[in-house]
Design a protein around this motif. Structure first.
Motif, PDB file in Angstrom:
ATOM      1  N   VAL A 114       0.860  -1.181   0.000  1.00 15.03           N
ATOM      2  CA  VAL A 114       0.000   0.000   0.000  1.00 15.03           C
ATOM      3  C   VAL A 114       0.895   1.229   0.000  1.00 15.03           C
ATOM      4  O   VAL A 114       1.780   1.362   0.853  1.00 15.03           O
ATOM      5  CB  VAL A 114      -0.922   0.013   1.241  1.00 15.03           C
ATOM      6  CG1 VAL A 114      -1.788   1.267   1.245  1.00 15.03           C
ATOM      7  CG2 VAL A 114      -1.780  -1.244   1.283  1.00 15.03           C
ATOM      8  N   ASN A 115       0.683   2.131  -0.951  1.00 13.58           N
ATOM      9  CA  ASN A 115       1.418   3.391  -1.025  1.00 13.58           C
ATOM     10  C   ASN A 115       0.411   4.530  -1.044  1.00 13.58           C
ATOM     11  O   ASN A 115      -0.414   4.610  -1.952  1.00 13.58           O
ATOM     12  CB  ASN A 115       2.294   3.443  -2.284  1.00 13.58           C
ATOM     13  CG  ASN A 115       3.431   2.441  -2.221  1.00 13.58           C
ATOM     14  OD1 ASN A 115       4.100   2.349  -1.200  1.00 13.58           O
ATOM     15  ND2 ASN A 115       3.620   1.701  -3.295  1.00 13.58           N
ATOM     16  N   CYS A 116       0.458   5.363  -0.037  1.00 15.68           N
ATOM     17  CA  CYS A 116      -0.468   6.489   0.059  1.00 15.68           C
ATOM     18  C   CYS A 116       0.320   7.788  -0.034  1.00 15.68           C
ATOM     19  O   CYS A 116       1.409   7.893   0.541  1.00 15.68           O
ATOM     20  CB  CYS A 116      -1.244   6.451   1.373  1.00 15.68           C
ATOM     21  SG  CYS A 116      -2.306   5.004   1.519  1.00 15.68           S
ATOM     22  N   THR A 117      -0.245   8.752  -0.735  1.00 13.23           N
ATOM     23  CA  THR A 117       0.344  10.084  -0.791  1.00 13.23           C
ATOM     24  C   THR A 117      -0.611  11.053  -0.122  1.00 13.23           C
ATOM     25  O   THR A 117      -1.781  11.135  -0.490  1.00 13.23           O
ATOM     26  CB  THR A 117       0.611  10.515  -2.247  1.00 13.23           C
ATOM     27  OG1 THR A 117      -0.605  10.436  -2.974  1.00 13.23           O
ATOM     28  CG2 THR A 117       1.650   9.630  -2.901  1.00 13.23           C
ATOM     29  N   SER A 124      -2.438   3.639  -3.465  1.00  9.49           N
ATOM     30  CA  SER A 124      -2.288   2.606  -4.486  1.00  9.49           C
ATOM     31  C   SER A 124      -2.065   1.282  -3.751  1.00  9.49           C
ATOM     32  O   SER A 124      -1.160   1.176  -2.914  1.00  9.49           O
ATOM     33  CB  SER A 124      -1.091   2.939  -5.377  1.00  9.49           C
ATOM     34  OG  SER A 124      -0.792   1.834  -6.193  1.00  9.49           O
ATOM     35  N   ILE A 125      -2.893   0.299  -4.064  1.00  4.48           N
ATOM     36  CA  ILE A 125      -2.779  -1.011  -3.430  1.00  4.48           C
ATOM     37  C   ILE A 125      -2.465  -2.036  -4.518  1.00  4.48           C
ATOM     38  O   ILE A 125      -3.166  -2.111  -5.525  1.00  4.48           O
ATOM     39  CB  ILE A 125      -4.090  -1.404  -2.703  1.00  4.48           C
ATOM     40  CG1 ILE A 125      -4.491  -0.312  -1.703  1.00  4.48           C
ATOM     41  CG2 ILE A 125      -3.927  -2.751  -2.012  1.00  4.48           C
ATOM     42  CD1 ILE A 125      -5.875  -0.512  -1.117  1.00  4.48           C
ATOM     43  N   ILE A 145     -11.727  -5.376  -1.395  1.00  2.00           N
ATOM     44  CA  ILE A 145     -10.880  -4.572  -0.515  1.00  2.00           C
ATOM     45  C   ILE A 145     -11.771  -3.884   0.505  1.00  2.00           C
ATOM     46  O   ILE A 145     -12.764  -3.256   0.134  1.00  2.00           O
ATOM     47  CB  ILE A 145     -10.085  -3.536  -1.329  1.00  2.00           C
ATOM     48  CG1 ILE A 145      -9.166  -4.224  -2.325  1.00  2.00           C
ATOM     49  CG2 ILE A 145      -9.296  -2.628  -0.396  1.00  2.00           C
ATOM     50  CD1 ILE A 145      -8.478  -3.297  -3.275  1.00  2.00           C
ATOM     51  N   VAL A 146     -11.427  -4.018   1.765  1.00  3.53           N
ATOM     52  CA  VAL A 146     -12.149  -3.337   2.827  1.00  3.53           C
ATOM     53  C   VAL A 146     -11.202  -2.294   3.420  1.00  3.53           C
ATOM     54  O   VAL A 146     -10.112  -2.631   3.891  1.00  3.53           O
ATOM     55  CB  VAL A 146     -12.614  -4.340   3.919  1.00  3.53           C
ATOM     56  CG1 VAL A 146     -13.286  -3.605   5.051  1.00  3.53           C
ATOM     57  CG2 VAL A 146     -13.525  -5.403   3.316  1.00  3.53           C
ATOM     58  N   ILE A 147     -11.615  -1.042   3.362  1.00  5.18           N
ATOM     59  CA  ILE A 147     -10.788   0.048   3.884  1.00  5.18           C
ATOM     60  C   ILE A 147     -11.442   0.577   5.147  1.00  5.18           C
ATOM     61  O   ILE A 147     -12.622   0.917   5.157  1.00  5.18           O
ATOM     62  CB  ILE A 147     -10.652   1.179   2.832  1.00  5.18           C
ATOM     63  CG1 ILE A 147      -9.975   0.610   1.577  1.00  5.18           C
ATOM     64  CG2 ILE A 147      -9.865   2.349   3.404  1.00  5.18           C
ATOM     65  CD1 ILE A 147      -9.932   1.569   0.410  1.00  5.18           C
ATOM     66  N   GLU A 148     -10.653   0.633   6.214  1.00  5.02           N
ATOM     67  CA  GLU A 148     -11.141   1.128   7.489  1.00  5.02           C
ATOM     68  C   GLU A 148     -10.352   2.365   7.879  1.00  5.02           C
ATOM     69  O   GLU A 148      -9.133   2.370   7.788  1.00  5.02           O
ATOM     70  CB  GLU A 148     -10.997   0.059   8.579  1.00  5.02           C
ATOM     71  CG  GLU A 148     -11.823  -1.176   8.332  1.00  5.02           C
ATOM     72  CD  GLU A 148     -11.607  -2.239   9.405  1.00  5.02           C
ATOM     73  OE1 GLU A 148     -10.862  -1.975  10.375  1.00  5.02           O
ATOM     74  OE2 GLU A 148     -12.186  -3.319   9.264  1.00  5.02           O
ATOM     75  N   ASN A 149     -11.037   3.406   8.283  1.00  9.50           N
ATOM     76  CA  ASN A 149     -10.357   4.584   8.813  1.00  9.50           C
ATOM     77  C   ASN A 149     -10.083   4.382  10.278  1.00  9.50           C
ATOM     78  O   ASN A 149     -10.975   3.998  11.026  1.00  9.50           O
ATOM     79  CB  ASN A 149     -11.229   5.837   8.626  1.00  9.50           C
ATOM     80  CG  ASN A 149     -11.257   6.276   7.175  1.00  9.50           C
ATOM     81  OD1 ASN A 149     -10.303   6.064   6.435  1.00  9.50           O
ATOM     82  ND2 ASN A 149     -12.353   6.891   6.761  1.00  9.50           N
TER      83      ASN A 149
END
Length: 150
Positions: A114-117, A124-125, A145-149
């Protein structure tokens, strides 16, 4: 042949880690403590029937499953037979035909990155498909894909 209720019940096989397979079952409803079961299988019509080499046993030493290694999955039926013996009585046999690819539990995707800007608020996953012995095209897989904050 054999007395009703002596055949095994709840026969389940699962393939995991690409080439390992476990098959398990429960004793028949009317099977007595001295009943012993034996599993035979044929991975495809081209191969010979073989008996389980690595039984799973309960506390009384009765066979309640089998562990297999180096199982090759093809899009063909595998044939299973579980019969039994008991002093002085015939035990009903159990037969089942299973498509091996339908019982495979896939490994998770490999090399997940995982690369986050922070500036663009985007991530980007990337990952590689799970290991499997029978799927040749990565387009055969579907992912969620499950995204959790946090």
């Amino acid at each position: 042949a054999g007395m009703n209720g002596t055949a095994i019940e709840n026969f389940v096989c699962v393939i995991f880690n690409v080439s390992f397979m476990n098959c398990t079952w429960h004793m028949g409803r009317t099977a007595t403590e001295d009943t012993q079961y034996f599993l035979y299988w044929r991975p495809s019509k081209k191969e010979d029937v073989t008996e389980c080499q690595n039984y799973i046993k309960d506390n009384s030493g009765r066979h309640t499953g089998c562990r297999f290694q180096n199982v090759t999955i093809e899009n063909k039926n595998a044939y299973f037979l579980v019969n039994g013996s008991r002093s002085g009585q015939n035990i009903q046999s159990y037969e089942e035909k299973i498509l091996l690819y339908q019982i495979e539990k896939l490994t998770p995707p490999l090399n997940v990155t995982v690369n986050c800007t922070e500036a663009s608020h985007r991530c980007s996953i990337r990952w590689q498909p799970p290991r499997t012995s029978h799927v040749k095209r990565s387009s055969c897989f579907k992912y969620e894909i499950v995204i959790e904050n946090k």
